[in-house]
Write a protein that holds these residues in place. Structure first.
Motif, PDB file in Angstrom:
ATOM      1  N   ASP A 116       0.827  -1.199   0.000  1.00 34.31           N
ATOM      2  CA  ASP A 116       0.000   0.000   0.000  1.00 34.31           C
ATOM      3  C   ASP A 116       0.865   1.254   0.000  1.00 34.31           C
ATOM      4  N   GLY A 117       0.318   2.318  -0.545  1.00 32.59           N
ATOM      5  CA  GLY A 117       1.036   3.581  -0.562  1.00 32.59           C
ATOM      6  C   GLY A 117       2.001   3.680  -1.731  1.00 32.59           C
ATOM      7  N   ARG A 118       2.675   4.823  -1.801  1.00 32.68           N
ATOM      8  CA  ARG A 118       3.632   5.077  -2.872  1.00 32.68           C
ATOM      9  C   ARG A 118       5.041   5.003  -2.300  1.00 32.68           C
ATOM     10  N   PRO A 119       5.827   4.019  -2.727  1.00 32.41           N
ATOM     11  CA  PRO A 119       7.176   3.836  -2.170  1.00 32.41           C
ATOM     12  C   PRO A 119       8.030   5.089  -2.331  1.00 32.41           C
ATOM     13  N   VAL A 120       8.710   5.450  -1.253  1.00 37.34           N
ATOM     14  CA  VAL A 120       9.603   6.608  -1.266  1.00 37.34           C
ATOM     15  C   VAL A 120      11.059   6.163  -1.189  1.00 37.34           C
ATOM     16  N   ALA A 121      11.341   5.234  -0.278  1.00 40.37           N
ATOM     17  CA  ALA A 121      12.724   4.787  -0.098  1.00 40.37           C
ATOM     18  C   ALA A 121      12.745   3.509   0.725  1.00 40.37           C
ATOM     19  N   GLU A 122      13.879   2.826   0.660  1.00 37.46           N
ATOM     20  CA  GLU A 122      14.181   1.719   1.558  1.00 37.46           C
ATOM     21  C   GLU A 122      15.472   2.063   2.276  1.00 37.46           C
ATOM     22  N   SER A 123      15.579   1.647   3.536  1.00 38.08           N
ATOM     23  CA  SER A 123      16.717   2.102   4.329  1.00 38.08           C
ATOM     24  C   SER A 123      17.108   1.055   5.363  1.00 38.08           C
ATOM     25  N   SER A 124      18.378   1.105   5.756  1.00 31.95           N
ATOM     26  CA  SER A 124      18.866   0.291   6.869  1.00 31.95           C
ATOM     27  C   SER A 124      19.300   1.190   8.028  1.00 31.95           C
ATOM     28  N   ALA A 125      18.880   2.447   7.986  1.00 30.64           N
ATOM     29  CA  ALA A 125      19.226   3.397   9.047  1.00 30.64           C
ATOM     30  C   ALA A 125      18.424   3.105  10.307  1.00 30.64           C
ATOM     31  N   ALA A 126      18.913   3.610  11.435  1.00 34.06           N
ATOM     32  CA  ALA A 126      18.192   3.458  12.699  1.00 34.06           C
ATOM     33  C   ALA A 126      16.859   4.197  12.623  1.00 34.06           C
ATOM     34  N   VAL A 127      15.886   3.709  13.375  1.00 35.00           N
ATOM     35  CA  VAL A 127      14.553   4.309  13.341  1.00 35.00           C
ATOM     36  C   VAL A 127      14.598   5.772  13.780  1.00 35.00           C
ATOM     37  N   ALA A 128      15.418   6.088  14.781  1.00 33.20           N
ATOM     38  CA  ALA A 128      15.522   7.475  15.240  1.00 33.20           C
ATOM     39  C   ALA A 128      15.993   8.392  14.115  1.00 33.20           C
ATOM     40  N   ASP A 129      16.932   7.911  13.296  1.00 29.73           N
ATOM     41  CA  ASP A 129      17.416   8.719  12.173  1.00 29.73           C
ATOM     42  C   ASP A 129      16.326   8.899  11.118  1.00 29.73           C
ATOM     43  N   LEU A 130      15.532   7.857  10.900  1.00 29.79           N
ATOM     44  CA  LEU A 130      14.442   7.966   9.929  1.00 29.79           C
ATOM     45  C   LEU A 130      13.401   8.979  10.394  1.00 29.79           C
ATOM     46  N   LEU A 131      13.137   9.011  11.691  1.00 33.91           N
ATOM     47  CA  LEU A 131      12.174   9.980  12.209  1.00 33.91           C
ATOM     48  C   LEU A 131      12.684  11.407  12.034  1.00 33.91           C
ATOM     49  N   LYS A 132      13.992  11.581  12.134  1.00 38.28           N
ATOM     50  CA  LYS A 132      14.558  12.908  11.883  1.00 38.28           C
ATOM     51  C   LYS A 132      14.415  13.281  10.409  1.00 38.28           C
ATOM     52  N   ASP A 133      14.674  12.303   9.535  1.00 43.03           N
ATOM     53  CA  ASP A 133      14.637  12.574   8.094  1.00 43.03           C
ATOM     54  C   ASP A 133      13.218  12.778   7.577  1.00 43.03           C
ATOM     55  N   TYR A 134      12.277  12.005   8.126  1.00 41.06           N
ATOM     56  CA  TYR A 134      10.909  12.036   7.596  1.00 41.06           C
ATOM     57  C   TYR A 134       9.907  12.580   8.615  1.00 41.06           C
ATOM     58  N   GLY A 135      10.410  13.140   9.717  1.00 45.39           N
ATOM     59  CA  GLY A 135       9.506  13.619  10.758  1.00 45.39           C
ATOM     60  C   GLY A 135       8.712  14.848  10.357  1.00 45.39           C
ATOM     61  N   GLN A 136       9.253  15.673   9.490  1.00 42.33           N
ATOM     62  CA  GLN A 136       8.581  16.899   9.077  1.00 42.33           C
ATOM     63  C   GLN A 136       8.256  16.835   7.580  1.00 42.33           C
ATOM     64  N   GLN A 137       7.177  17.495   7.206  1.00 47.16           N
ATOM     65  CA  GLN A 137       6.790  17.604   5.796  1.00 47.16           C
ATOM     66  C   GLN A 137       6.671  16.235   5.126  1.00 47.16           C
ATOM     67  N   PHE A 138       6.137  15.280   5.872  1.00 47.25           N
ATOM     68  CA  PHE A 138       5.965  13.943   5.300  1.00 47.25           C
ATOM     69  C   PHE A 138       4.697  13.313   5.854  1.00 47.25           C
ATOM     70  N   LYS A 139       3.899  12.781   4.955  1.00 50.20           N
ATOM     71  CA  LYS A 139       2.707  12.035   5.342  1.00 50.20           C
ATOM     72  C   LYS A 139       2.858  10.615   4.828  1.00 50.20           C
ATOM     73  N   GLY A 140       2.908   9.683   5.737  1.00 49.03           N
ATOM     74  CA  GLY A 140       3.065   8.317   5.279  1.00 49.03           C
ATOM     75  C   GLY A 140       3.404   7.370   6.402  1.00 49.03           C
ATOM     76  N   CYS A 141       4.073   6.294   6.030  1.00 49.33           N
ATOM     77  CA  CYS A 141       4.318   5.212   6.974  1.00 49.33           C
ATOM     78  C   CYS A 141       5.752   4.708   6.826  1.00 49.33           C
ATOM     79  N   ILE A 142       6.369   4.421   7.956  1.00 53.08           N
ATOM     80  CA  ILE A 142       7.669   3.759   7.973  1.00 53.08           C
ATOM     81  C   ILE A 142       7.430   2.329   8.442  1.00 53.08           C
ATOM     82  N   TYR A 143       7.653   1.379   7.547  1.00 57.65           N
ATOM     83  CA  TYR A 143       7.531  -0.035   7.906  1.00 57.65           C
ATOM     84  C   TYR A 143       8.897  -0.530   8.368  1.00 57.65           C
ATOM     85  N   VAL A 144       8.934  -1.142   9.520  1.00 58.25           N
ATOM     86  CA  VAL A 144      10.187  -1.586  10.132  1.00 58.25           C
ATOM     87  C   VAL A 144      10.171  -3.104  10.260  1.00 58.25           C
TER      88      VAL A 144
END
Length: 234
Positions: free
Chosen positions: A5-33
């Motif tokens: 579901d949704g429109r893929p933006v990226a795949e990552s092996s970064a820590a979840v805290a770093d992903l929240l910093k990167d996508y915490g603002q100006q982003f609507k969507g989901c981070i699947y872990v």
């Protein structure tokens, strides 16, 4: 909700805290872990809407966590892979409607936190654990909740430590209650080779592991300061 579901933006092996910093603002969507482990792996998701965490869930080793419990656990996970997808407002509403138990805003006592604030909280707890593990003789330290490690530092089997900590706290609290000693402030276990201190910190329990010949005075003082700081919300 399916990973497709949704429109893929990226795949990552970064820590979840770093992903929240990167996508915490100006982003609507989901981070699947997800993380591969022996037996059932860990899978979860974090639903975001322009800096606010709307929902979170995690299944790990047969245990299901929701809301902030899930979020804190995902922040502590190492070796994770993630898939970031963009969602529309309607898709976000669908996720919340189909998974009401995961909605953080649904709990009055746990309003949604902006993602940067959550990352800041993790940094503060990481700092506490780093200071403790820098003390002479300390080998590892962890903050645990509900039998799972939430934050951790050092080299140890933290999953086992978290489960054992819950058992020790339960037994220690029962003994203190039966002896009319009042609430437990710190529980100390000593063997010829190791020493362990367990203490309540915020809504979690701090477990510090040390070598058998370690002087516990400085460690206990640091734990006491941590308890006071967290209690005062500083």
């Amino acid at each position: 909700m399916d990973l497709s579901d949704g429109r893929p933006v990226a795949e990552s092996s970064a820590a979840v805290a770093d992903l929240l910093k990167d996508y915490g603002q100006q982003f609507k969507g989901c981070i699947y872990v997800y993380r591969q482990e022996q037996g059932p792996g860990s899978t979860g998701f974090i639903l975001l809407d322009n800096g606010t965490v709307l929902a979170a869930a995690l299944s790990s080793q047969g245990i299901r966590l929701n809301q902030l419990d899930a979020l804190q656990r995902m922040l502590a996970l190492e070796g994770v892979s993630s898939k970031i997808v963009e969602l529309s407002d309607e898709e976000i509403r669908t996720v919340l409607r189909e998974n009401p138990e995961t909605a953080i805003n649904a709990a009055p006592e746990a309003p949604g936190k902006p993602a940067p604030a959550i990352a800041k909280e993790k940094a503060e707890y990481d700092h506490i654990l780093t200071l403790l593990t820098s003390l002479p003789g300390v080998t590892a330290a962890a903050l645990v909740a509900d039998g799972l490690p939430v934050f951790q530092h050092g080299n140890a089997d933290f999953e086992h430590i978290a489960a054992a900590t819950e058992d020790v706290v339960r037994a220690g609290s029962r003994i203190a209650r039966e002896l009319q000693m009042g609430p437990t402030d710190q529980i100390i276990l000593e063997t010829p080779d190791y020493k362990t201190i367990i203490a309540p910190v915020s809504d979690m329990f701090l477990c510090v592991l040390a070598k058998g010949d370690t002087n516990l005075g400085l460690i206990r003082l640091n734990i006491k300061n941590t308890q006071t700081t967290c209690k005062n919300g500083k």
